[in-house]
Enzyme design. Structure first.
Site, mmCIF file in Angstrom:
data_model
loop_
_atom_site.group_PDB
_atom_site.id
_atom_site.type_symbol
_atom_site.label_atom_id
_atom_site.label_comp_id
_atom_site.label_asym_id
_atom_site.label_seq_id
_atom_site.Cartn_x
_atom_site.Cartn_y
_atom_site.Cartn_z
ATOM 1 N N TYR A 146 31.423 -35.127 -30.486
ATOM 2 C CA TYR A 146 31.145 -34.251 -29.337
ATOM 3 C C TYR A 146 30.377 -32.981 -29.756
ATOM 4 O O TYR A 146 29.225 -32.783 -29.348
ATOM 5 C CB TYR A 146 32.475 -33.927 -28.663
ATOM 6 C CG TYR A 146 32.446 -32.864 -27.594
ATOM 7 C CD1 TYR A 146 31.454 -32.843 -26.620
ATOM 8 C CD2 TYR A 146 33.438 -31.890 -27.562
ATOM 9 C CE1 TYR A 146 31.450 -31.870 -25.632
ATOM 10 C CE2 TYR A 146 33.447 -30.920 -26.578
ATOM 11 C CZ TYR A 146 32.449 -30.900 -25.619
ATOM 12 O OH TYR A 146 32.447 -29.947 -24.653
ATOM 13 N N ILE A 147 30.984 -32.157 -30.593
ATOM 14 C CA ILE A 147 30.316 -30.898 -30.955
ATOM 15 C C ILE A 147 29.158 -31.192 -31.919
ATOM 16 O O ILE A 147 28.084 -30.594 -31.830
ATOM 17 C CB ILE A 147 31.324 -29.893 -31.565
ATOM 18 C CG1 ILE A 147 32.490 -29.702 -30.594
ATOM 19 C CG2 ILE A 147 30.644 -28.558 -31.859
ATOM 20 C CD1 ILE A 147 33.645 -28.888 -31.135
ATOM 21 N N ALA A 196 33.112 -33.798 -39.255
ATOM 22 C CA ALA A 196 33.974 -34.986 -39.275
ATOM 23 C C ALA A 196 35.415 -34.574 -39.595
ATOM 24 O O ALA A 196 35.678 -34.047 -40.679
ATOM 25 C CB ALA A 196 33.464 -35.962 -40.333
ATOM 26 N N ASN A 242 42.660 -36.896 -43.885
ATOM 27 C CA ASN A 242 41.297 -36.837 -43.354
ATOM 28 C C ASN A 242 40.695 -35.435 -43.496
ATOM 29 O O ASN A 242 39.551 -35.279 -43.918
ATOM 30 C CB ASN A 242 41.296 -37.273 -41.879
ATOM 31 C CG ASN A 242 39.900 -37.609 -41.388
ATOM 32 O OD1 ASN A 242 39.020 -37.941 -42.172
ATOM 33 N ND2 ASN A 242 39.690 -37.511 -40.089
ATOM 34 N N THR A 286 38.976 -23.687 -36.631
ATOM 35 C CA THR A 286 39.626 -23.682 -35.319
ATOM 36 C C THR A 286 40.501 -22.452 -35.103
ATOM 37 O O THR A 286 41.061 -21.903 -36.076
ATOM 38 C CB THR A 286 40.512 -24.934 -35.181
ATOM 39 O OG1 THR A 286 41.324 -24.803 -34.005
ATOM 40 C CG2 THR A 286 41.457 -25.108 -36.353
ATOM 41 N N TYR A 315 47.267 -29.610 -37.538
ATOM 42 C CA TYR A 315 45.817 -29.527 -37.360
ATOM 43 C C TYR A 315 45.302 -28.179 -37.880
ATOM 44 O O TYR A 315 44.411 -28.120 -38.742
ATOM 45 C CB TYR A 315 45.459 -29.722 -35.880
ATOM 46 C CG TYR A 315 44.035 -29.391 -35.546
ATOM 47 C CD1 TYR A 315 42.989 -29.965 -36.256
ATOM 48 C CD2 TYR A 315 43.731 -28.489 -34.526
ATOM 49 C CE1 TYR A 315 41.671 -29.645 -35.955
ATOM 50 C CE2 TYR A 315 42.424 -28.170 -34.223
ATOM 51 C CZ TYR A 315 41.398 -28.748 -34.941
ATOM 52 O OH TYR A 315 40.096 -28.421 -34.649
ATOM 53 N N HIS A 339 41.753 -33.952 -23.752
ATOM 54 C CA HIS A 339 41.379 -32.558 -23.476
ATOM 55 C C HIS A 339 41.400 -32.246 -21.983
ATOM 56 O O HIS A 339 41.114 -33.096 -21.142
ATOM 57 C CB HIS A 339 40.001 -32.256 -24.069
ATOM 58 C CG HIS A 339 40.019 -32.302 -25.565
ATOM 59 N ND1 HIS A 339 39.508 -33.349 -26.271
ATOM 60 C CD2 HIS A 339 40.535 -31.441 -26.471
ATOM 61 C CE1 HIS A 339 39.696 -33.132 -27.563
ATOM 62 N NE2 HIS A 339 40.319 -31.982 -27.709
ATOM 63 N N LEU A 340 41.720 -30.987 -21.723
ATOM 64 C CA LEU A 340 42.007 -30.593 -20.346
ATOM 65 C C LEU A 340 40.831 -30.804 -19.385
ATOM 66 O O LEU A 340 40.990 -31.470 -18.356
ATOM 67 C CB LEU A 340 42.452 -29.122 -20.334
ATOM 68 C CG LEU A 340 42.763 -28.553 -18.959
ATOM 69 C CD1 LEU A 340 43.912 -29.317 -18.310
ATOM 70 C CD2 LEU A 340 43.088 -27.064 -19.056
ATOM 71 N N ARG A 377 43.810 -20.362 -22.479
ATOM 72 C CA ARG A 377 42.850 -20.679 -23.534
ATOM 73 C C ARG A 377 41.508 -20.020 -23.228
ATOM 74 O O ARG A 377 41.224 -19.644 -22.088
ATOM 75 C CB ARG A 377 42.625 -22.204 -23.631
ATOM 76 C CG ARG A 377 43.852 -22.988 -24.074
ATOM 77 C CD ARG A 377 44.121 -22.792 -25.558
ATOM 78 N NE ARG A 377 45.296 -23.526 -26.020
ATOM 79 C CZ ARG A 377 46.543 -23.080 -25.976
ATOM 80 N NH1 ARG A 377 46.803 -21.888 -25.468
ATOM 81 N NH2 ARG A 377 47.540 -23.814 -26.450
HETATM 82 N N1 UDP Z 1 46.655 -29.539 -21.225
HETATM 83 C C1 UDP Z 1 47.399 -29.944 -20.130
HETATM 84 N N2 UDP Z 1 47.291 -31.237 -19.685
HETATM 85 C C2 UDP Z 1 46.469 -32.135 -20.291
HETATM 86 C C3 UDP Z 1 45.698 -31.721 -21.409
HETATM 87 C C4 UDP Z 1 45.819 -30.405 -21.849
HETATM 88 O O1 UDP Z 1 48.170 -29.175 -19.561
HETATM 89 O O2 UDP Z 1 46.437 -33.302 -19.867
HETATM 90 C C5 UDP Z 1 46.759 -28.161 -21.691
HETATM 91 C C6 UDP Z 1 47.205 -28.036 -23.149
HETATM 92 O O3 UDP Z 1 48.607 -28.023 -23.252
HETATM 93 C C7 UDP Z 1 46.547 -26.719 -23.560
HETATM 94 C C8 UDP Z 1 45.282 -26.652 -22.714
HETATM 95 O O4 UDP Z 1 45.474 -27.586 -21.646
HETATM 96 O O5 UDP Z 1 47.362 -25.635 -23.179
HETATM 97 C C9 UDP Z 1 44.040 -27.059 -23.487
HETATM 98 O O6 UDP Z 1 44.315 -28.271 -24.161
HETATM 99 P P1 UDP Z 1 43.198 -29.142 -24.844
HETATM 100 O O7 UDP Z 1 43.869 -30.384 -25.354
HETATM 101 O O8 UDP Z 1 42.058 -29.299 -23.913
HETATM 102 O O9 UDP Z 1 42.676 -28.252 -26.064
HETATM 103 P P2 UDP Z 1 43.455 -27.587 -27.319
HETATM 104 O O10 UDP Z 1 43.946 -26.257 -26.807
HETATM 105 O O11 UDP Z 1 44.537 -28.506 -27.751
HETATM 106 O O12 UDP Z 1 42.380 -27.446 -28.332
#
Ligand code: UDP
Length: 328
Positions: A11-12, A73, A91, A116, A140, A188-189, A220
């Site tokens: 993606y990125i 990667a 990894n 990150t 992570y 991802h959200l 976030r």
């Molecule tokens: N999140 C959520 N429902 C989902 C996916 C993510 O509520 O189905 C929340 C997650 O708990 C976090 C935010 O959305 O607080 C962003 O999550 P994402 O996985 O997109 O990115 P991350 O913060 O893990 O890099």
């Protein structure tokens, strides 16, 4: 410059590859296609292989006269890392070290590393500056921090020059609409909200509604993938012009809750998105918002997509046109 991009079909990585080519750099992508997509780097030299393969790396460095590596990667899911730390250490740390070794044994001069916001853990102050203590709350973040540590010592011992970029939440897609986010499974959200809007999922689960935030859901900092790409290139060009190794945060500096994201997406798509509430996801800090003044001051980086709606609009263009991702 001649640049090898690990994970360049992801993606990125793929958005950065496009931006590098737009700026006349010569790019070769190394990707094992476990998560990446050949279609994301159409017309670009793509080597299917492992970052762990030191002999392959050395051959590629020599063949393409590589001057710089951008290392995307990696495994990058918070929840998965909590369940499978072993795979993440292997990894991200073991394979990452193998890449560092290949670099310092070759004539590659510069490394730009995908780090990150997860290195910080639960923030003591927001926005989070780079000097904030790094105490990750999930494997992570711990694995990314471990490789950052190695890079620092490799610099002292072997002269490695690097820029480590601590991304907050990468989001959006190239406004051309032909490349974007496509993970299997998607976790991802923003993609999940948009897939729900497209009717591909019955509803969006919101992980946790009892966080110490204004509406109880996690906050976030969403940063457009093309703005991340831009920062990689600025960081590389600064090193090539003599800048020392650096660590930079990359974010917009504004925090949005999960519910804010749902509302902004509803505005963009013009219809309601059904949600339900679920347990907290393990390893998630309540609030992560970037202090990005350092890279703005030193490299004059300016995010072009500062607003959440603008970012979601680009993601919507991609998802609407490609509901099945790169398969469409
Ligand atoms: N999140 C959520 N429902 C989902 C996916 C993510 O509520 O189905 C929340 C997650 O708990 C976090 C935010 O959305 O607080 C962003 O999550 P994402 O996985 O997109 O990115 P991350 O913060 O893990 O890099």
């Amino acid at each position: 410059m001649n640049i090898l991009v690990t994970g360049g079909a992801g993606y990125i990585g793929s958005h950065t590859v496009r931006e590098l080519i737009n700026r006349n750099h010569r790019v070769v992508v190394l990707d094992n296609l476990s998560k990446g997509h050949r279609a994301a780097v159409k017309g670009v030299e793509l080597i299917e292989g492992e970052t762990a393969d030191r002999d392959l790396l050395k051959k590629l460095f020599a063949k393409y006269d590589v001057e710089a590596v951008m290392h995307f990667a990696a495994s990058s899911l918070v929840g998965e890392s909590v369940r499978q730390p072993s795979g993440y250490y292997r990894n991200n740390v073991v394979n990452g070290l193998s890449l560092l070794d290949a670099i310092v044994e070759s004539s590659v001069r510069y490394l730009v590393f995908s780090s990150t916001a997860a290195v910080y853990g639960e923030p003591r102050e927001v926005p989070i500056p780079e000097e904030h203590p790094a105490v990750p709350t999930n494997p992570y973040g711990a694995t990314k921090l471990a490789l950052e540590g190695a890079m620092r010592w490799y610099e002292d011992a072997y002269g490695l020059r690097y820029a480590s970029l601590r991304y907050f939440n990468a989001a959006g897609a190239d406004p051309a609409g032909d490349i974007g986010e496509d993970h299997e499974p998607e976790t991802h959200l923003i993609p999940l909200v948009l897939k729900t809007a497209l009717g591909l999922m019955p509803c969006l689960e919101i992980f946790g509604s009892d966080y110490p935030t204004p509406d109880g859901t996690c906050v976030r900092d969403y940063i457009h993938v093309n703005d991340l790409a831009d920062a990689h290139i600025l960081a590389l060009e600064a090193m090539a012009a003599g800048a020392p190794s650096k660590v930079y945060n990359l974010g917009n500096g504004s925090g949005y809750s999960v519910l804010d994201v749902v509302r902004a997406a509803e505005y963009v798509v013009g219809r309601p998105v059904k949600v339900s509430y679920a347990e907290r996801r393990q390893g998630d800090p309540a609030v992560l918002v970037a202090g990005s003044d350092k890279i703005k001051g030193e490299l004059n980086w300016r995010p072009r997509f500062a607003g959440l709606r603008d970012i979601i609009e680009t993601a919507w263009l991609w998802h609407r046109g490609h509901p099945g991702g790169f398969r469409d």
